[in-house]
Design a protein around this motif. Structure first.
Motif: not given
Length: 403
Positions: A344-368
């Motif tokens: 019944k639990d045949w389907r696996l969940t994944y998430r993309p883990d971590h990511g580069h700070t890039m593009m417009d996110d570079l101009n935003k305040p640092p996140i927690d």
């Protein structure tokens, strides 16, 4: 797609909103009740409030990340029995709410460790970075752990001294803070003396003793999880080797075999994090998936780039030292096997883990929560989604996963 796509979310104060996550195409969220202090039991009402919030946004609560394991449990000191009972209560309440995967870790004192949180790459984006020389500088000259210099080569000790002497007082304080107070979704407010005090509790705890404490924890909580319909998923150590003289016991294939054998139950399973296992060259990730796939309950997909000097940084998701094609293929093959056998639990969940700070996110305040900006993870999700589609379309044996 066959793999369920998810995104980590740090709660209502997360700058990456549920509405934004919905726009990525992910259908579920991996999150936690970060407002509840470590060790306290999770009330059923608080769990349902969070679950309702997610469902109203059109997203499924795929897994809890995480229900933290209190330090007293790891050291078997203080009020460890009370904290185990609280953990059991949390699992029961999560099962009652229909949240059936719980991620946790058994890393002593500190959680994941990086020496730089904004390491700049050649393309201008920023990533998380671990440098053994920089960590030696912290361990020897800031933490001043007794005997720390014995854990590093003479060349590393010399380079570490040069590094720490090159920092201003303000830079030293920032460097120290980035190492000791980056816990997922929360700030503990720890100072260097707090870390020394925590380390002292491990004075007589070696690798064998910590594994024994882990076994006792599993024996106490796995049967409760199984009864509640919850599958546990241990997150590997990050980085996957001993730090500050402390043993780390979920770092390699041998460790996985040991922990799964401690309590041989489907409820005792794995969070397979490719980024945490990959800094060790002896970890063959596709082979590990094929050996232990039936006990993988959730996956984190990211890559690190190993360097000859022992340092590593977070690479783009399809680059670096992880063969992401073989990893995704192995996960899809595991799901096909599960589906054909009627799990019944045949389907696996994944998430993309971590990511580069890039593009417009570079101009935003640092996140927690370093590593969890929106655009870098969205890039990772899109790349893995395309890779998965290509694998499924090109291999007829996996066609049943497309149905």
């Amino acid at each position: 797609m066959a793999l369920e796509e998810s995104f980590r979310w740090y709660g209502p104060n997360d700058t990456v909103s549920l509405a934004y996550i919905k726009q990525t195409g992910a259908t579920s969220v991996i999150t936690s009740l970060h407002q509840i202090p470590y060790g306290e039991a999770w009330p059923f009402e608080a769990i349902m409030e969070r679950k309702t919030m997610l469902e109203e946004a059109g997203l499924r609560w795929a897994a809890v990340e995480s229900v933290p394991v209190h330090e007293d449990i790891k050291t078997r000191t203080g009020e460890y029995q009370k904290y185990i009972e609280n953990y059991q209560t949390s699992l029961i309440n999560l099962g009652k709410a229909g949240v059936d995967v719980v991620i946790y870790n058994f890393m002593p004192v500190l959680d994941w460790v990086r020496t730089e949180l904004t390491h700049k790459l050649a393309d201008g984006s920023e990533c998380l970075y671990f440098d053994p020389v920089q960590f030696a500088a912290f361990d020897i000259f800031l933490l001043q752990r007794e005997g720390a210099e014995q854990d590093y080569s003479p060349e590393q000790v010399k380079a570490a001294e040069q590094f720490i002497n090159g920092l201003s007082a303000t830079e030293k304080k920032t460097f120290e803070r980035n190492l000791i107070d980056v816990f997922p979704g929360t700030r503990m407010g720890l100072d260097i003396q707090d870390v020394r005090n925590m380390l002292a509790k491990y004075k007589d705890i070696d690798r064998a003793k910590l594994k024994e404490h882990y076994r006792l924890f599993l024996e106490a909580v796995v049967p409760v999880a199984a009864q509640a319909g919850v599958r546990l998923a241990v997150h590997p150590d990050d980085p996957p080797w001993n730090i500050m003289g402390l043993p780390r016991i979920v770092s390699c294939e041998e460790d996985i075999r040991d922990l799964l054998g401690m309590v041989d139950d489907p409820a005792n399973g794995l969070c397979f994090c490719t980024g945490s296992y990959s800094p060790r060259a002896d970890n063959n990730l596709p082979e590990m998936i094929r050996k232990f796939g039936r006990r993988i309950n959730v996956a984190h997909l990211r890559s690190t780039q190993r360097n000859p000097d022992g340092s590593f940084y977070e690479a783009n998701h399809l680059e670096g030292s992880v063969d992401m094609y073989e990893v995704v293929l192995a996960l899809l093959e595991e799901m096909a096997e599960r589906k054909s056998s009627g799990r019944k639990d045949w389907r696996l969940t994944y998430r993309p883990d971590h990511g580069h700070t890039m593009m417009d996110d570079l101009n935003k305040p640092p996140i927690d929560n370093p590593g969890y900006t929106a655009i870098g993870r969205l890039r990772g999700l899109a790349e893995i989604r395309g890779l998965e589609l290509g694998i499924l379309r090109s291999l007829p044996k996996l066609k049943n996963l497309m149905d």
